[in-house]
Design a protein around this motif. Structure first.
Motif, PDB file in Angstrom:
ATOM      1  N   THR A 126     -17.243  13.724 -41.905  1.00  0.00           N
ATOM      2  CA  THR A 126     -16.062  13.928 -42.451  1.00  0.00           C
ATOM      3  C   THR A 126     -15.077  15.156 -41.773  1.00  0.00           C
ATOM      4  OG1 THR A 126     -16.793  15.460 -44.019  1.00  0.00           O
ATOM      5  CG2 THR A 126     -16.444  13.230 -44.643  1.00  0.00           C
ATOM      6  N   LEU A 127     -13.963  15.459 -41.875  1.00  0.00           N
ATOM      7  CA  LEU A 127     -13.240  16.513 -41.733  1.00  0.00           C
ATOM      8  C   LEU A 127     -12.791  17.103 -43.344  1.00  0.00           C
ATOM      9  CD1 LEU A 127     -10.836  16.253 -38.792  1.00  0.00           C
ATOM     10  CD2 LEU A 127     -12.973  17.166 -38.825  1.00  0.00           C
ATOM     11  N   GLN A 128     -12.909  18.405 -43.539  1.00  0.00           N
ATOM     12  CA  GLN A 128     -12.642  18.788 -44.912  1.00  0.00           C
ATOM     13  C   GLN A 128     -11.126  18.384 -45.295  1.00  0.00           C
ATOM     14  OE1 GLN A 128     -14.223  22.830 -45.900  1.00  0.00           O
ATOM     15  NE2 GLN A 128     -12.552  22.644 -47.567  1.00  0.00           N
ATOM     16  N   GLU A 129     -10.329  18.394 -44.322  1.00  0.00           N
ATOM     17  CA  GLU A 129      -8.905  18.112 -44.567  1.00  0.00           C
ATOM     18  C   GLU A 129      -8.816  16.661 -45.030  1.00  0.00           C
ATOM     19  OE1 GLU A 129     -10.038  19.225 -42.062  1.00  0.00           O
ATOM     20  OE2 GLU A 129      -8.741  20.871 -40.803  1.00  0.00           O
ATOM     21  N   GLU A 130      -9.313  15.838 -44.262  1.00  0.00           N
ATOM     22  CA  GLU A 130      -9.405  14.290 -44.714  1.00  0.00           C
ATOM     23  C   GLU A 130     -10.231  14.001 -46.169  1.00  0.00           C
ATOM     24  OE1 GLU A 130      -9.254  12.679 -39.989  1.00  0.00           O
ATOM     25  OE2 GLU A 130     -11.102  12.222 -41.434  1.00  0.00           O
ATOM     26  N   LEU A 131     -11.175  14.706 -46.298  1.00  0.00           N
ATOM     27  CA  LEU A 131     -12.018  14.416 -47.258  1.00  0.00           C
ATOM     28  C   LEU A 131     -11.223  14.572 -48.691  1.00  0.00           C
ATOM     29  CD1 LEU A 131     -14.945  14.061 -48.547  1.00  0.00           C
ATOM     30  CD2 LEU A 131     -15.493  16.149 -48.337  1.00  0.00           C
ATOM     31  N   ALA A 132     -10.439  15.901 -48.667  1.00  0.00           N
ATOM     32  CA  ALA A 132      -9.735  15.987 -49.890  1.00  0.00           C
ATOM     33  C   ALA A 132      -8.773  14.761 -50.051  1.00  0.00           C
ATOM     34  CB  ALA A 132      -8.940  17.485 -49.711  1.00  0.00           C
ATOM     35  N   ASN A 133      -8.087  14.570 -49.194  1.00  0.00           N
ATOM     36  CA  ASN A 133      -7.209  13.383 -48.958  1.00  0.00           C
ATOM     37  C   ASN A 133      -8.054  11.981 -49.478  1.00  0.00           C
ATOM     38  OD1 ASN A 133      -4.679  14.096 -48.312  1.00  0.00           O
ATOM     39  ND2 ASN A 133      -5.183  14.099 -46.339  1.00  0.00           N
ATOM     40  N   ASP A 134      -9.137  11.787 -49.146  1.00  0.00           N
ATOM     41  CA  ASP A 134     -10.036  10.544 -49.561  1.00  0.00           C
ATOM     42  C   ASP A 134     -10.324  10.594 -51.037  1.00  0.00           C
ATOM     43  OD1 ASP A 134      -9.832   9.780 -46.969  1.00  0.00           O
ATOM     44  OD2 ASP A 134     -11.739  10.256 -46.501  1.00  0.00           O
ATOM     45  N   ILE A 135     -10.635  11.738 -51.325  1.00  0.00           N
ATOM     46  CA  ILE A 135     -11.201  11.913 -52.648  1.00  0.00           C
ATOM     47  C   ILE A 135      -9.795  11.763 -53.700  1.00  0.00           C
ATOM     48  CG2 ILE A 135     -11.874  13.523 -54.554  1.00  0.00           C
ATOM     49  CD1 ILE A 135     -13.621  14.952 -52.366  1.00  0.00           C
ATOM     50  N   ALA A 136      -8.660  12.358 -53.267  1.00  0.00           N
ATOM     51  CA  ALA A 136      -7.572  12.115 -54.187  1.00  0.00           C
ATOM     52  C   ALA A 136      -6.996  10.730 -54.392  1.00  0.00           C
ATOM     53  CB  ALA A 136      -6.403  12.931 -53.562  1.00  0.00           C
ATOM     54  N   ARG A 137      -7.318   9.914 -52.922  1.00  0.00           N
ATOM     55  CA  ARG A 137      -6.782   8.566 -52.886  1.00  0.00           C
ATOM     56  C   ARG A 137      -7.776   7.728 -53.890  1.00  0.00           C
ATOM     57  NH1 ARG A 137      -7.933   7.432 -48.017  1.00  0.00           N
ATOM     58  NH2 ARG A 137     -10.030   6.626 -48.619  1.00  0.00           N
ATOM     59  N   GLU A 138      -8.937   7.919 -53.793  1.00  0.00           N
ATOM     60  CA  GLU A 138      -9.872   7.042 -54.764  1.00  0.00           C
ATOM     61  C   GLU A 138      -9.877   7.524 -56.284  1.00  0.00           C
ATOM     62  OE1 GLU A 138     -11.691   4.500 -53.574  1.00  0.00           O
ATOM     63  OE2 GLU A 138     -11.013   5.082 -51.667  1.00  0.00           O
ATOM     64  N   ILE A 139      -9.594   8.553 -56.570  1.00  0.00           N
ATOM     65  CA  ILE A 139      -9.392   9.084 -58.097  1.00  0.00           C
ATOM     66  C   ILE A 139      -8.072   8.493 -58.403  1.00  0.00           C
ATOM     67  CG2 ILE A 139      -9.141  11.130 -59.699  1.00  0.00           C
ATOM     68  CD1 ILE A 139     -11.992  10.759 -58.495  1.00  0.00           C
ATOM     69  N   GLU A 140      -7.104   8.265 -57.685  1.00  0.00           N
ATOM     70  CA  GLU A 140      -5.977   7.764 -58.092  1.00  0.00           C
ATOM     71  C   GLU A 140      -6.494   6.302 -58.239  1.00  0.00           C
ATOM     72  OE1 GLU A 140      -2.478   8.295 -55.861  1.00  0.00           O
ATOM     73  OE2 GLU A 140      -1.446   6.773 -56.830  1.00  0.00           O
ATOM     74  N   LYS A 141      -7.003   5.661 -57.544  1.00  0.00           N
ATOM     75  CA  LYS A 141      -7.233   4.249 -57.580  1.00  0.00           C
ATOM     76  C   LYS A 141      -8.052   3.859 -59.044  1.00  0.00           C
ATOM     77  CE  LYS A 141      -8.192   2.594 -53.075  1.00  0.00           C
ATOM     78  NZ  LYS A 141      -9.472   2.057 -52.041  1.00  0.00           N
ATOM     79  N   ALA A 142      -9.070   4.803 -59.152  1.00  0.00           N
ATOM     80  CA  ALA A 142      -9.909   4.695 -60.324  1.00  0.00           C
ATOM     81  C   ALA A 142      -9.357   5.009 -61.617  1.00  0.00           C
ATOM     82  CB  ALA A 142     -11.309   5.354 -60.043  1.00  0.00           C
TER      83      ALA A 142
ATOM     84  N   PHE B 146     -13.207   1.889 -37.746  1.00  0.00           N
ATOM     85  CA  PHE B 146     -14.657   2.159 -38.097  1.00  0.00           C
ATOM     86  C   PHE B 146     -15.194   3.554 -37.803  1.00  0.00           C
ATOM     87  CE2 PHE B 146     -16.944   0.813 -34.139  1.00  0.00           C
ATOM     88  CZ  PHE B 146     -15.901  -0.114 -33.804  1.00  0.00           C
ATOM     89  N   TRP B 147     -13.971   4.521 -38.137  1.00  0.00           N
ATOM     90  CA  TRP B 147     -14.228   5.969 -37.719  1.00  0.00           C
ATOM     91  C   TRP B 147     -15.453   6.496 -38.557  1.00  0.00           C
ATOM     92  CZ3 TRP B 147      -8.770   8.230 -36.967  1.00  0.00           C
ATOM     93  CH2 TRP B 147      -8.171   7.743 -36.143  1.00  0.00           C
ATOM     94  N   ALA B 148     -15.888   7.735 -38.366  1.00  0.00           N
ATOM     95  CA  ALA B 148     -17.206   8.049 -39.033  1.00  0.00           C
ATOM     96  C   ALA B 148     -16.602   8.341 -40.400  1.00  0.00           C
ATOM     97  CB  ALA B 148     -17.347   9.687 -38.249  1.00  0.00           C
ATOM     98  N   GLY B 149     -15.682   8.553 -40.915  1.00  0.00           N
ATOM     99  CA  GLY B 149     -15.112   8.869 -42.260  1.00  0.00           C
ATOM    100  C   GLY B 149     -14.714   7.574 -42.964  1.00  0.00           C
ATOM    101  N   ASP B 150     -14.961   6.579 -42.252  1.00  0.00           N
ATOM    102  CA  ASP B 150     -14.435   5.042 -42.721  1.00  0.00           C
ATOM    103  C   ASP B 150     -15.463   4.434 -43.478  1.00  0.00           C
ATOM    104  OD1 ASP B 150     -11.798   5.269 -42.046  1.00  0.00           O
ATOM    105  OD2 ASP B 150     -12.331   4.459 -40.292  1.00  0.00           O
ATOM    106  N   ASN B 151     -15.270   3.715 -44.787  1.00  0.00           N
ATOM    107  CA  ASN B 151     -16.313   2.909 -45.587  1.00  0.00           C
ATOM    108  C   ASN B 151     -16.327   1.387 -44.854  1.00  0.00           C
ATOM    109  OD1 ASN B 151     -16.877   0.895 -47.643  1.00  0.00           O
ATOM    110  ND2 ASN B 151     -18.053   2.330 -48.184  1.00  0.00           N
TER     111      ASN B 151
END
Ligand SMILES: [Zn+2]
Length: 231
Positions: A154-170, A21-26
């Protein structure tokens, strides 16, 4: 606050489940909508303690009276909403007819985020590019997904990865790129006080990474978008 509060109970449950449950986790699966009000009440009490520790008179200063509650609501409902809310609904439509779209799609999404180190605002844009795969989602959904990822610590580096992962999922797309350009409050308001602290991060996958033509087309599209809608 000596007896166990709801936030403590939820933290213990997540620890028992090995749920990060880090700051960037849902963590939406651990919080029901009804519990959110209780959590906001608890955070209000905690923010009152912070204001007291900062020696701010929240009893007679009219501007500081409701601040603890405003902060608690802002964190839960706005600047960190992407931690507590489930993923936006992104209905996918099949892209498998004879005249299926096979080109590149580049969407520009405005981002508002917050750095997890200093809780200072981060604002900028994400350019999300995909080669259309077997599924298509509504254009506004790219931005909804990006904002859901951004509305966290967030960290901007992680945010880019998070968005890529969720777009791939969708979308099911394996060929995709995410390029983020943002300014960071923590560089502008404190520390080096740099007013033009522009940071860029890029995540490239599949053809965006391996094929120089696809990569060039993505960045050419970004340039075109920037000419049309400069940030
Ligand atoms: Zn920071």
């Amino acid at each position: 606050m000596s007896e166990k509060n709801l936030a403590q109970a939820i933290r213990e449950k997540m620890k028992a489940d090995n749920k990060r449950f880090w700051a960037g986790d849902n963590i939406s699966q651990y919080i029901s909508p009804e519990q959110k009000d209780k959590l906001i009440n608890e955070a209000t009490v905690a923010f009152e303690s912070v204001l007291d520790a900062l020696l701010i008179d929240r009893e007679t200063d009219p501007n500081s009276k409701g601040t603890a509650r405003r902060l608690a609501k802002m964190y839960y409902n706005e600047i960190m909403a992407g931690r507590y809310d489930p993923a936006p609904d992104a209905t996918a439509f099949p892209n498998d007819s004879q005249d299926r779209y096979e080109g590149m799609l580049v969407v520009r999404s405005e981002l508002r985020s917050m750095c997890s180190h200093h809780h200072q605002p981060v604002s900028g844009v994400a350019y999300i590019g995909i080669i259309a795969a077997e599924k298509l989602i509504g254009l506004s959904k790219y931005t909804r997904i990006a904002q859901w990822c951004a509305r966290r610590g967030t960290l901007q580096e992680e945010l880019a990865n998070d968005i890529a992962r969720e777009i791939e999922k969708a979308t099911g797309a394996k060929d995709l790129g995410v390029y983020i350009q943002a300014v960071h409050g923590c560089c502008e308001n404190r520390g080096i006080m740099a007013h033009s602290s522009l940071t860029q991060t890029t995540v490239l996958r599949g053809a965006f990474k391996d094929d120089s033509g696809t990569k060039k087309e993505f960045f050419d599209n970004i340039k075109l978008q920037q000419e049309f809608a400069p940030r």
